[in-house]
Design a protein around this motif. Structure first.
Motif, PDB file in Angstrom:
ATOM      1  N   HIS A  52      11.808  17.039  -2.958  1.00  0.00           N
ATOM      2  CA  HIS A  52      12.612  16.043  -2.224  1.00  0.00           C
ATOM      3  C   HIS A  52      13.757  15.520  -3.076  1.00  0.00           C
ATOM      4  O   HIS A  52      14.915  15.496  -2.638  1.00  0.00           O
ATOM      5  CB  HIS A  52      11.707  14.897  -1.772  1.00  0.00           C
ATOM      6  CG  HIS A  52      12.452  13.655  -1.411  1.00  0.00           C
ATOM      7  ND1 HIS A  52      13.212  13.560  -0.266  1.00  0.00           N
ATOM      8  CD2 HIS A  52      12.577  12.461  -2.058  1.00  0.00           C
ATOM      9  CE1 HIS A  52      13.771  12.347  -0.220  1.00  0.00           C
ATOM     10  NE2 HIS A  52      13.405  11.674  -1.288  1.00  0.00           N
ATOM     11  N   LEU A  53      13.458  15.115  -4.306  1.00  0.00           N
ATOM     12  CA  LEU A  53      14.489  14.527  -5.160  1.00  0.00           C
ATOM     13  C   LEU A  53      15.489  15.563  -5.651  1.00  0.00           C
ATOM     14  O   LEU A  53      16.693  15.290  -5.734  1.00  0.00           O
ATOM     15  CB  LEU A  53      13.844  13.804  -6.343  1.00  0.00           C
ATOM     16  CG  LEU A  53      13.141  12.492  -5.982  1.00  0.00           C
ATOM     17  CD1 LEU A  53      12.398  11.923  -7.184  1.00  0.00           C
ATOM     18  CD2 LEU A  53      14.137  11.463  -5.450  1.00  0.00           C
ATOM     19  N   TYR A  54      15.042  16.769  -5.979  1.00  0.00           N
ATOM     20  CA  TYR A  54      15.967  17.811  -6.422  1.00  0.00           C
ATOM     21  C   TYR A  54      16.937  18.199  -5.308  1.00  0.00           C
ATOM     22  O   TYR A  54      18.086  18.559  -5.574  1.00  0.00           O
ATOM     23  CB  TYR A  54      15.207  19.049  -6.890  1.00  0.00           C
ATOM     24  CG  TYR A  54      14.403  18.866  -8.163  1.00  0.00           C
ATOM     25  CD1 TYR A  54      14.619  17.779  -9.003  1.00  0.00           C
ATOM     26  CD2 TYR A  54      13.420  19.781  -8.519  1.00  0.00           C
ATOM     27  CE1 TYR A  54      13.873  17.610 -10.164  1.00  0.00           C
ATOM     28  CE2 TYR A  54      12.678  19.629  -9.687  1.00  0.00           C
ATOM     29  CZ  TYR A  54      12.907  18.540 -10.498  1.00  0.00           C
ATOM     30  OH  TYR A  54      12.172  18.381 -11.648  1.00  0.00           O
ATOM     31  N   HIS A  67      13.406   4.022  -4.065  1.00  0.00           N
ATOM     32  CA  HIS A  67      13.368   2.987  -3.029  1.00  0.00           C
ATOM     33  C   HIS A  67      13.672   3.573  -1.650  1.00  0.00           C
ATOM     34  O   HIS A  67      13.059   3.188  -0.649  1.00  0.00           O
ATOM     35  CB  HIS A  67      14.377   1.882  -3.343  1.00  0.00           C
ATOM     36  CG  HIS A  67      14.046   1.075  -4.560  1.00  0.00           C
ATOM     37  ND1 HIS A  67      12.757   0.774  -4.929  1.00  0.00           N
ATOM     38  CD2 HIS A  67      14.852   0.486  -5.484  1.00  0.00           C
ATOM     39  CE1 HIS A  67      12.774   0.033  -6.028  1.00  0.00           C
ATOM     40  NE2 HIS A  67      14.037  -0.136  -6.389  1.00  0.00           N
ATOM     41  N   GLN A  68      14.607   4.507  -1.604  1.00  0.00           N
ATOM     42  CA  GLN A  68      14.950   5.133  -0.325  1.00  0.00           C
ATOM     43  C   GLN A  68      13.760   5.915   0.240  1.00  0.00           C
ATOM     44  O   GLN A  68      13.517   5.907   1.442  1.00  0.00           O
ATOM     45  CB  GLN A  68      16.159   6.056  -0.508  1.00  0.00           C
ATOM     46  CG  GLN A  68      17.487   5.340  -0.633  1.00  0.00           C
ATOM     47  CD  GLN A  68      17.956   4.742   0.682  1.00  0.00           C
ATOM     48  OE1 GLN A  68      17.554   5.176   1.760  1.00  0.00           O
ATOM     49  NE2 GLN A  68      18.810   3.746   0.611  1.00  0.00           N
ATOM     50  N   PHE A  69      13.038   6.589  -0.637  1.00  0.00           N
ATOM     51  CA  PHE A  69      11.853   7.311  -0.179  1.00  0.00           C
ATOM     52  C   PHE A  69      10.805   6.334   0.337  1.00  0.00           C
ATOM     53  O   PHE A  69      10.151   6.587   1.349  1.00  0.00           O
ATOM     54  CB  PHE A  69      11.262   8.155  -1.310  1.00  0.00           C
ATOM     55  CG  PHE A  69      10.001   8.882  -0.918  1.00  0.00           C
ATOM     56  CD1 PHE A  69      10.048   9.950  -0.030  1.00  0.00           C
ATOM     57  CD2 PHE A  69       8.764   8.484  -1.417  1.00  0.00           C
ATOM     58  CE1 PHE A  69       8.881  10.609   0.361  1.00  0.00           C
ATOM     59  CE2 PHE A  69       7.596   9.135  -1.039  1.00  0.00           C
ATOM     60  CZ  PHE A  69       7.653  10.193  -0.149  1.00  0.00           C
ATOM     61  N   ASN A 123       0.830  -1.201   0.000  1.00  0.00           N
ATOM     62  CA  ASN A 123       0.000   0.000   0.000  1.00  0.00           C
ATOM     63  C   ASN A 123       0.865   1.252   0.000  1.00  0.00           C
ATOM     64  O   ASN A 123       0.556   2.243  -0.673  1.00  0.00           O
ATOM     65  CB  ASN A 123      -0.921  -0.025   1.222  1.00  0.00           C
ATOM     66  CG  ASN A 123      -2.055   0.971   1.117  1.00  0.00           C
ATOM     67  OD1 ASN A 123      -1.831   2.163   1.246  1.00  0.00           O
ATOM     68  ND2 ASN A 123      -3.264   0.482   0.885  1.00  0.00           N
ATOM     69  N   LEU A 124       1.974   1.210   0.732  1.00  0.00           N
ATOM     70  CA  LEU A 124       2.888   2.357   0.779  1.00  0.00           C
ATOM     71  C   LEU A 124       3.670   2.503  -0.534  1.00  0.00           C
ATOM     72  O   LEU A 124       4.079   3.611  -0.894  1.00  0.00           O
ATOM     73  CB  LEU A 124       3.838   2.230   1.972  1.00  0.00           C
ATOM     74  CG  LEU A 124       3.159   2.361   3.345  1.00  0.00           C
ATOM     75  CD1 LEU A 124       4.136   2.038   4.469  1.00  0.00           C
ATOM     76  CD2 LEU A 124       2.566   3.754   3.528  1.00  0.00           C
ATOM     77  N   THR A 125       3.856   1.407  -1.245  1.00  0.00           N
ATOM     78  CA  THR A 125       4.420   1.495  -2.587  1.00  0.00           C
ATOM     79  C   THR A 125       3.494   2.316  -3.477  1.00  0.00           C
ATOM     80  O   THR A 125       3.945   3.170  -4.253  1.00  0.00           O
ATOM     81  CB  THR A 125       4.623   0.094  -3.192  1.00  0.00           C
ATOM     82  OG1 THR A 125       5.717  -0.554  -2.534  1.00  0.00           O
ATOM     83  CG2 THR A 125       4.937   0.166  -4.681  1.00  0.00           C
ATOM     84  N   LEU A 179      15.125   8.035   5.571  1.00  0.00           N
ATOM     85  CA  LEU A 179      14.998   7.243   6.789  1.00  0.00           C
ATOM     86  C   LEU A 179      16.025   7.684   7.833  1.00  0.00           C
ATOM     87  O   LEU A 179      15.762   7.654   9.022  1.00  0.00           O
ATOM     88  CB  LEU A 179      15.179   5.765   6.453  1.00  0.00           C
ATOM     89  CG  LEU A 179      14.779   4.747   7.518  1.00  0.00           C
ATOM     90  CD1 LEU A 179      14.308   3.448   6.860  1.00  0.00           C
ATOM     91  CD2 LEU A 179      15.913   4.424   8.465  1.00  0.00           C
ATOM     92  N   GLN A 180      17.187   8.147   7.372  1.00  0.00           N
ATOM     93  CA  GLN A 180      18.231   8.608   8.311  1.00  0.00           C
ATOM     94  C   GLN A 180      17.751   9.777   9.155  1.00  0.00           C
ATOM     95  O   GLN A 180      18.187   9.964  10.276  1.00  0.00           O
ATOM     96  CB  GLN A 180      19.491   9.000   7.531  1.00  0.00           C
ATOM     97  CG  GLN A 180      20.275   7.825   6.979  1.00  0.00           C
ATOM     98  CD  GLN A 180      19.684   7.290   5.694  1.00  0.00           C
ATOM     99  OE1 GLN A 180      18.726   7.838   5.164  1.00  0.00           O
ATOM    100  NE2 GLN A 180      20.244   6.194   5.193  1.00  0.00           N
TER     101      GLN A 180
END
Length: 282
Positions: free
Chosen positions: A216-218, A231-233, A199-201, A280-281
């Motif tokens: 976030h990605l930029y 994947h990290q997100f 579901n989170l995917t 996650l860090q």
């Protein structure tokens, strides 16, 4: 009314003269001022290159040269050239990442595919190292949060992407994954670990699709965003959702959709910050 009048006058008349005066005073065009004054990341990339957003990765260097030529910027200005190139790579990379994620999502899980099966068994071994899987079709799959005896039916919505994300989190954050799996077996606040993971995917996929992950990605990648960053997100979502679920203390799993949406809104709110980095860090 007066606001609309001012916006019309500014766009139609004043903006040209403001830009002309600023170029006269600074010796720089608007694009040079924006790239030179903004910090690297989303703020700089989102505020530039309105006319170059459709450039492909292979055309980036050519586009950089054309923009500099059009704006009469010296090709020797390596600082400007580097910043412009990074911004273009981020823009084209985001689009390519979505295509890659969509391609993986569109692949259905196939129990006849040896590589698919290997990933599924790897997921089990990562999460349940002290319990052997007695058979491929088994009620044991419920121990890690699948709905029935055969997990393949649970991957229908997100295809292979759902499995790849589950395996990635379990492989790269094994202790966290096992701890969250343990949390999911709570007698009162428990939830189906694998089903929630899939579901989170879907949540991560939808945020990428509608452009919400751009900031976030930029801010995370000074260049081409890769599948690794998606994947990290996802890992961030899994980790944070588990904390959120137990902080909220839902009445029962029957209220999952309500709390899932509340968590979704929380994440979307965080992603509105132009300086956001969700890992996650953190």
């Amino acid at each position: 009314m007066w606001v609309n009048v001012w916006e019309f006058l500014y766009a139609s008349y004043f903006r040209f003269w403001v830009k002309w005066i600023l170029r006269l005073l600074t010796g720089k065009c608007e694009l040079q001022r924006v790239l030179g004054g903004a910090e690297a990341g989303a703020r700089r990339t989102l505020s530039t290159l309105r006319d170059a957003v459709h450039v492909e990765e292979a055309e980036v260097d050519k586009c950089v040269r054309n923009v500099m030529k059009e704006k009469k910027i010296a090709q020797e200005d390596t600082g400007f050239k580097t910043k412009l190139r990074v911004s273009l790579l981020q823009i084209s990379g985001y689009k390519k990442l979505y295509v890659d994620v969509e391609n993986l999502r569109s692949i259905p899980f196939d129990s006849e595919n040896e590589k698919h099966e290997e990933q599924l068994i790897e997921l089990w071994n990562l999460l349940m190292p002290h319990e052997n899987l007695k058979a491929r079709i088994s009620k044991q799959w419920c121990h890690i949060g699948f709905q029935g005896d055969d997990p393949k039916t649970d991957f229908r919505g997100m295809g292979l992407l759902g499995l790849v994300n589950l395996v990635y989190f379990s492989k790269h954050y094994t202790s966290e994954a096992r701890r969250i799996l343990s949390h999911s077996n709570h007698p009162e606040l428990g939830y189906s670990y694998a089903i929630v993971g899939i579901n989170l995917t879907e949540m991560a996929y939808s945020l990428l699709k509608n452009g919400a992950l751009k900031c976030h990605l930029y801010n995370t990648v000074s260049g081409l965003p890769q599948m690794e960053h998606f994947h990290q997100f996802y890992c961030y979502l899994v980790y944070e959702f588990d904390k959120f679920w137990f902080e909220e203390e839902p009445e029962s799993i029957m209220h999952f959709n309500q709390y899932r949406e509340k968590f979704h809104e929380k994440v979307k709110g965080l992603l509105l910050d132009c300086s956001v980095i969700l890992t996650l860090q953190n």
